[in-house]
Design an enzyme around this catalytic site. Structure first.
Site, PDB file in Angstrom:
ATOM      1  N   LYS A 127       0.870  -1.171   0.000  1.00 47.93           N
ATOM      2  CA  LYS A 127       0.000   0.000   0.000  1.00 47.93           C
ATOM      3  C   LYS A 127       0.905   1.219   0.000  1.00 47.93           C
ATOM      4  O   LYS A 127       2.036   1.171   0.468  1.00 47.93           O
ATOM      5  CB  LYS A 127      -0.879   0.005   1.250  1.00 47.93           C
ATOM      6  CG  LYS A 127      -1.898  -1.108   1.218  1.00 47.93           C
ATOM      7  CD  LYS A 127      -3.033  -0.801   2.149  1.00 47.93           C
ATOM      8  CE  LYS A 127      -3.937  -2.013   2.268  1.00 47.93           C
ATOM      9  NZ  LYS A 127      -4.678  -2.016   3.509  1.00 47.93           N
ATOM     10  N   HIS A 130       1.209   6.644   2.701  1.00 45.91           N
ATOM     11  CA  HIS A 130       0.348   7.814   2.559  1.00 45.91           C
ATOM     12  C   HIS A 130       0.563   8.788   3.709  1.00 45.91           C
ATOM     13  O   HIS A 130       1.361   8.539   4.615  1.00 45.91           O
ATOM     14  CB  HIS A 130      -1.115   7.420   2.383  1.00 45.91           C
ATOM     15  CG  HIS A 130      -1.698   6.767   3.584  1.00 45.91           C
ATOM     16  ND1 HIS A 130      -2.174   7.481   4.647  1.00 45.91           N
ATOM     17  CD2 HIS A 130      -1.868   5.460   3.890  1.00 45.91           C
ATOM     18  CE1 HIS A 130      -2.623   6.642   5.556  1.00 45.91           C
ATOM     19  NE2 HIS A 130      -2.436   5.410   5.130  1.00 45.91           N
ATOM     20  N   HIS A 133       0.754   7.883   7.470  1.00 50.76           N
ATOM     21  CA  HIS A 133       1.988   7.311   8.009  1.00 50.76           C
ATOM     22  C   HIS A 133       3.056   8.372   8.231  1.00 50.76           C
ATOM     23  O   HIS A 133       3.994   8.163   8.980  1.00 50.76           O
ATOM     24  CB  HIS A 133       2.510   6.212   7.085  1.00 50.76           C
ATOM     25  CG  HIS A 133       1.657   4.992   7.109  1.00 50.76           C
ATOM     26  ND1 HIS A 133       1.123   4.430   5.980  1.00 50.76           N
ATOM     27  CD2 HIS A 133       1.205   4.254   8.134  1.00 50.76           C
ATOM     28  CE1 HIS A 133       0.388   3.385   6.318  1.00 50.76           C
ATOM     29  NE2 HIS A 133       0.421   3.257   7.618  1.00 50.76           N
TER      30      HIS A 133
HETATM   31  N1  ARG Z   1       0.413  -1.214  10.528  1.00 47.44           N
HETATM   32  C1  ARG Z   1      -0.560  -0.632  11.399  1.00 47.44           C
HETATM   33  C2  ARG Z   1      -1.378   0.429  10.650  1.00 47.44           C
HETATM   34  O1  ARG Z   1      -0.962   0.949   9.635  1.00 47.44           O
HETATM   35  C3  ARG Z   1       0.023   0.049  12.612  1.00 47.44           C
HETATM   36  C4  ARG Z   1       1.090  -0.663  13.384  1.00 47.44           C
HETATM   37  C5  ARG Z   1       1.416   0.051  14.647  1.00 47.44           C
HETATM   38  N2  ARG Z   1       2.299  -0.689  15.469  1.00 47.44           N
HETATM   39  C6  ARG Z   1       1.940  -1.696  16.231  1.00 47.44           C
HETATM   40  N3  ARG Z   1       2.847  -2.361  16.893  1.00 47.44           N
HETATM   41  N4  ARG Z   1       0.684  -2.083  16.308  1.00 47.44           N
HETATM   42  O2  ARG Z   1      -2.448   0.775  11.130  1.00 47.44           O
END
Ligand code: ARG
Length: 570
Positions: A127, A130, A133
């Protein structure tokens, strides 16, 4: 460095029975108007303890404070005790300290021997990177730098979203409509359009969903073809993300994403069972959290596959074992509040006393010109496109202002990227952010370019001085010559920096530094516009150049803490 607030609290403590210096410290305020002194004690706060009127308290304290070389005078005005510092002394101490400390000014060793794990950025593979992030990346990166500057050992982890049912969908889409050439050519953009196409087609043909489930199962079972495609999607994505990280000057100590924990989940589930925490609910396995007024935490789906929370639990246990952290912090959007609350609770129920060292650091949403950003519909703003647009626009501004600037492409990169990060870090993190091009690139506004521009101005003054034979590193200066309002205000602003750093660390709030930098740049520019610096009068010139040098050091250190470059010319 002389810390006026601290010293005055210590002087006051013996005169106020029952209060410790640190309690007095918290009561001292900076008066709204410098004519009312440098620091003030509002004595109504003491009325109850001392059983006297504020006016009487202020009068008595004013009469009882012993003479101190750092304090010029003390006035009691309507229940306030106002302190006027000895400016000359103060300016000398602050500037000498900054000159001696240089790039270490504002740093400390409060974190010595402690380890902080910071989980941030985590784009989801296949993805686009964006704008949402971006916030995690810029806040996490700044926290990393702030902690490091305060003496902590830091571990930055990019918890990549590299696992989940979406990979079943993506493989299905690729098998039906994809081609190697198109993916190699358009990279993530192609993966996204395949993903979008999958959702469109699956609405008409449900069997595609079955196919996707099938592929994900194969992936989980280690099927060679599935794994190979997954790895390929991941490599392509990481390569593209790296360009953004390079642009933003961000790096990580670990890229262990969700998939890394695939083989680390068994013991977690076993332990949950041993502790009698796992319950069956509609075929799934959950940890019941009703005693905590929370919905249950999902651990295993009915088909036995693990979930986002299961991975987070396994990852936390792994990180504690690997890094023995004092704190592990997660920088994500506020919409994940419940997720973190739930699994932090599960960790506590499992009996890990370090559950209290897990912190969720939430932030608000980002929009561009009022539009929220979604991925599933394909209506995405890629961070790279956003950054490139910022760079392009910065270049236009440079071309108009300073067309012969050397190395202007590199500088436009540092300022354009900086403008985006700065605006992202300007408000309290919990607030929603909205980008407006005119606002973030305004060289005169509360922006990254404004602060960078001010820093470059200090550099150019020092360079000019150097060309005329002054060595800024070894300036002898007479602080009594810095006797204007603007000079004193600038010194006071410079002196605040170390406290702002510790506040930002304590509150996990980079915006404290971002805002401070705007105030500091404004204080510098007020000084610059009201006073000439490169004068004939050598003594005065040296004193003012020392102030310029101290401003340069502090602006530089501050910009680096929020992840911005500090180019010497713009
Ligand atoms: N990949 C997840 C997202 O984009 C967030 C990850 C955050 N870190 C974690 N350890 N949960 O929503």
């Amino acid at each position: 460095m002389y810390n006026a607030k601290m010293e005055i609290s210590k002087i006051l403590a013996p005169l106020i029975p029952g209060l410790e210096p640190n309690q007095i410290y918290d009561m001292l305020e900076v008066p709204p108007n410098p004519e009312m002194g440098d620091l003030a004690l509002p004595c109504f706060k003491l009325s109850r303890i001392l059983r006297k009127s504020p006016v009487q308290i202020a009068e008595e304290l004013a009469a009882g404070i012993p003479a101190d070389e750092n304090i010029d005078r003390i006035e009691s005005v309507s229940g306030y005790l106002n302190f006027f510092l000895n400016q000359n002394h103060y300016i000398r101490q602050v500037l000498c300290h900054i000159m001696e400390s240089g790039q270490a000014y504002g740093s400390s060793d409060i974190g010595k021997g402690k380890t902080i794990v910071i989980d941030y950025s985590y784009p989801n593979i296949a993805k686009p990177f964006h704008v949402g992030h971006l916030r995690s990346t810029s806040i996490g990166n700044s926290l990393y730098r702030l902690y490091k500057f305060s003496g902590y050992n830091c571990v930055g982890i990019n918890h990549l979203g590299d696992w989940g049912t979406q990979f079943g969908k993506l493989i299905t889409a690729y098998k039906h409509w994809g081609s190697k050439e198109a993916v190699q050519k358009n990279l993530i953009k192609e993966l996204v359009s395949l993903y979008v196409k999958f959702h469109k087609e699956a609405e008409k043909d449900d069997s595609l969903n079955d196919e996707a489930r099938e592929w994900f199962l194969r992936l989980e079972q280690g099927d060679e073809e599935a794994l190979e495609l997954w790895q390929w999607f991941k490599d392509i994505s990481l390569e593209e993300y790296q360009q953004v990280y390079d642009l933003l000057d961000v790096s990580f100590d670990s890229y262990h994403g969700e998939a890394f924990y695939n083989d680390k989940m068994e013991p977690v589930i076993q332990k949950l069972k041993d502790k009698n925490l796992l319950k069956e609910s509609e075929g799934a396995m959950i940890v019941d959290l009703s005693d905590e007024d929370m919905p249950p935490c999902l651990i295993l789906k009915a088909d036995g596959s693990t979930l986002y929370a299961t991975r987070d639990i396994a990852a936390a246990i792994y990180r504690k074992k690997t890094y023995d952290f004092d704190k592990c912090i997660y920088v994500t959007g506020v919409s994940q509040n419940l997720h973190f609350k739930q699994w932090f609770k599960v960790i506590e129920k499992m009996g890990y006393e370090w559950h209290k060292d897990l912190y969720h650091v939430p932030f608000g949403t980002v929009s561009i010109g009022g539009e929220r950003l979604a991925t599933r519909t394909g209506n995405v703003v890629l961070l790279e496109d956003l950054l490139n647009k910022a760079i392009e626009k910065t270049l236009e501004i440079i071309d108009a202002k300073n067309p012969h600037l050397e190395n202007k492409h590199e500088i436009a990169k540092q300022m354009g990227g900086g403008a985006v990060i700065f605006s992202d870090l300007f408000s309290n993190r919990i607030k929603d952010v909205s980008f407006s091009w005119d606002e973030i690139l305004n060289f005169d506004g509360e922006t990254g370019p404004y602060v960078q521009y001010t820093h470059a101005r200090t550099c150019s003054l020092l360079k000019k001085a150097e060309e005329s034979g002054v060595n800024a590193e070894e300036l002898e200066f007479d602080s009594s010559l810095l006797n204007s309002k603007e000079e004193y205000q600038l010194v006071k602003s410079l002196a605040e920096f170390p406290e702002k750093v510790s506040q930002a660390v304590e509150e996990l709030e980079p915006s404290i530094i971002t805002r401070y930098l705007v105030n500091l740049a404004q204080a510098f520019n007020r000084f610059y516009h009201n006073h000439s610096i490169l004068l004939e009068d050598k003594e005065l010139k040296h004193a003012r150049l020392t102030l310029v040098k101290a401003a340069k050091v502090t602006l530089y250190n501050g910009l680096r803490l929020i992840g911005l470059h500090a180019p010497e010319r713009v």
